[in-house]
Enzyme design. Structure first.
Site, PDB file in Angstrom:
ATOM      1  N   LYS A 289      38.454  40.405  24.904  1.00 11.69           N
ATOM      2  CA  LYS A 289      38.667  42.001  24.531  1.00 11.69           C
ATOM      3  C   LYS A 289      38.969  42.613  23.898  1.00 11.69           C
ATOM      4  CE  LYS A 289      42.943  43.280  27.122  1.00 11.69           C
ATOM      5  NZ  LYS A 289      43.443  43.348  28.375  1.00 11.69           N
TER       6      LYS A 289
HETATM    7  C1  5RP Z   1      48.286  45.530  27.562  1.00 13.99           C
HETATM    8  C2  5RP Z   1      46.851  45.052  28.080  1.00 13.99           C
HETATM    9  C3  5RP Z   1      46.233  45.730  28.685  1.00 13.99           C
HETATM   10  O1  5RP Z   1      45.765  44.551  30.125  1.00 13.99           O
HETATM   11  C4  5RP Z   1      44.296  45.940  27.929  1.00 13.99           C
HETATM   12  O2  5RP Z   1      45.522  46.946  26.629  1.00 13.99           O
HETATM   13  C5  5RP Z   1      43.891  47.561  28.998  1.00 13.99           C
HETATM   14  O3  5RP Z   1      44.540  48.229  29.172  1.00 13.99           O
HETATM   15  P1  5RP Z   1      44.508  49.250  28.907  1.00 13.99           P
HETATM   16  O4  5RP Z   1      42.820  49.864  29.635  1.00 13.99           O
HETATM   17  O5  5RP Z   1      45.413  50.695  29.455  1.00 13.99           O
HETATM   18  O6  5RP Z   1      44.437  49.412  27.500  1.00 13.99           O
HETATM   19  O7  5RP Z   1      46.808  43.545  27.378  1.00 13.99           O
HETATM   20  O8  5RP Z   1      48.937  45.047  26.309  1.00 13.99           O
END
Ligand code: 5RP
Length: 266
Positions: free
Chosen positions: A175
């Site tokens: 991610k």
């Molecule tokens: C927080 C995370 C969240 O899962 C990730 O950032 C996704 O959330 P957003 O779309 O709010 O950024 O890892 O550290």
């Protein structure tokens, strides 16, 4: 990949179209009761029917998600942590969930943040490798989250580096964030990429971000704040869904958002 690993991955990245819509509500592990997640149960329940999978901590899973309601919602368990927003250097994280407890929670995958270029870069990367070893042993995929250290630019060069390191260490999904020339990040990364939505922006902009990421090769999103902090979270997750899973245009998705939002009001 053995049967279990493939089966778990297919719960997150749907085999029919190779796409993924993950709802991220794990923010509290370092942000505490962040806006929109003050009452996690109230926020999560109405969104469950529209997400492919749910990313959260074991604490919120146990206290705030009804196991029966989530019978068909694969869990991506946040297993790194040990820090808070009060710390100057957020990269000082470790593995915070044992594999046995993770398995007991019947999860589909485990998520861990890596902080390339930050103070604890080495520790987080070795943690990722250790988690992948455990994941391979039990057939559980690992989602590497490329957190961005304070003074790092979220540009193609940095995100390509972080995603490629995660892939080289053996992560199964990564991610990251959308950036200019994102297609280059995808090209240099041999594993599927989902994008975080990042800080809350206008709903239209969040839908544009989703569309561009999918167009540039992301398999989907792991979105949190831009869904649960939207004026109408239930409308927003459905609008994001039509882009991810139906390939709809931003215009169509935004029109759906507004019509669902209005419906909700009536
Ligand atoms: C927080 C995370 C969240 O899962 C990730 O950032 C996704 O959330 P957003 O779309 O709010 O950024 O890892 O550290």
């Amino acid at each position: 990949m053995d049967w279990g690993m493939k089966n778990r991955l297919s719960k997150i990245i749907k085999p029919d179209n190779g796409k993924a819509l993950m709802l991220a509500v794990d923010h509290g592990y370092f942000l505490g009761p962040t806006s929109g997640l003050e009452d996690a149960e109230k926020t999560i329940a109405p969104l469950l029917p529209y997400t492919d999978s749910l990313m959260l901590t074991r604490g919120i899973l146990r206290t705030s998600v009804c196991p029966e309601d989530a019978a068909n919602v694969p869990i991506v368990l946040r297993v790194s942590g040990g820090n808070s927003v009060l710390d100057e250097d957020l990269s000082n994280e470790d593995i915070t969930v044992g594999i046995k407890d993770a398995i007991k929670l019947n999860i589909a995958a485990m998520a861990l943040s890596i902080y390339v270029g930050s103070g604890y870069q080495h520790k987080t990367l070795v943690n990722l490798a250790k988690l992948i070893d455990l994941g391979e042993e039990y057939g559980i995929p690992v989602l590497a989250v490329t957190a961005v250290g304070k003074n790092m630019a979220r540009d193609e060069r940095y995100l390509s580096l972080s995603c490629r390191i995660a892939a080289e260490l053996g992560a199964h999904i990564v991610k990251t964030y959308y950036c200019d020339h994102f297609d280059q990040v995808v090209k240099k990364c041999p594993i599927p990429i989902v994008i975080a939505g990042g800080k809350k922006i206008e709903e239209l902009a969040a839908l544009e971000l989703t569309y561009k990421a999918i167009h540039d090769g992301a398999v989907g999103v792991d979105m949190g704040r831009n869904i649960f902090q939207a004026d109408s979270p239930v409308a927003m997750i459905q609008a994001v869904r039509t882009i991810v899973h139906e390939g709809n245009s931003v215009k169509k998705a935004y029109a759906l958002y507004h019509s669902l939002k209005k419906e909700k009001k009536t």
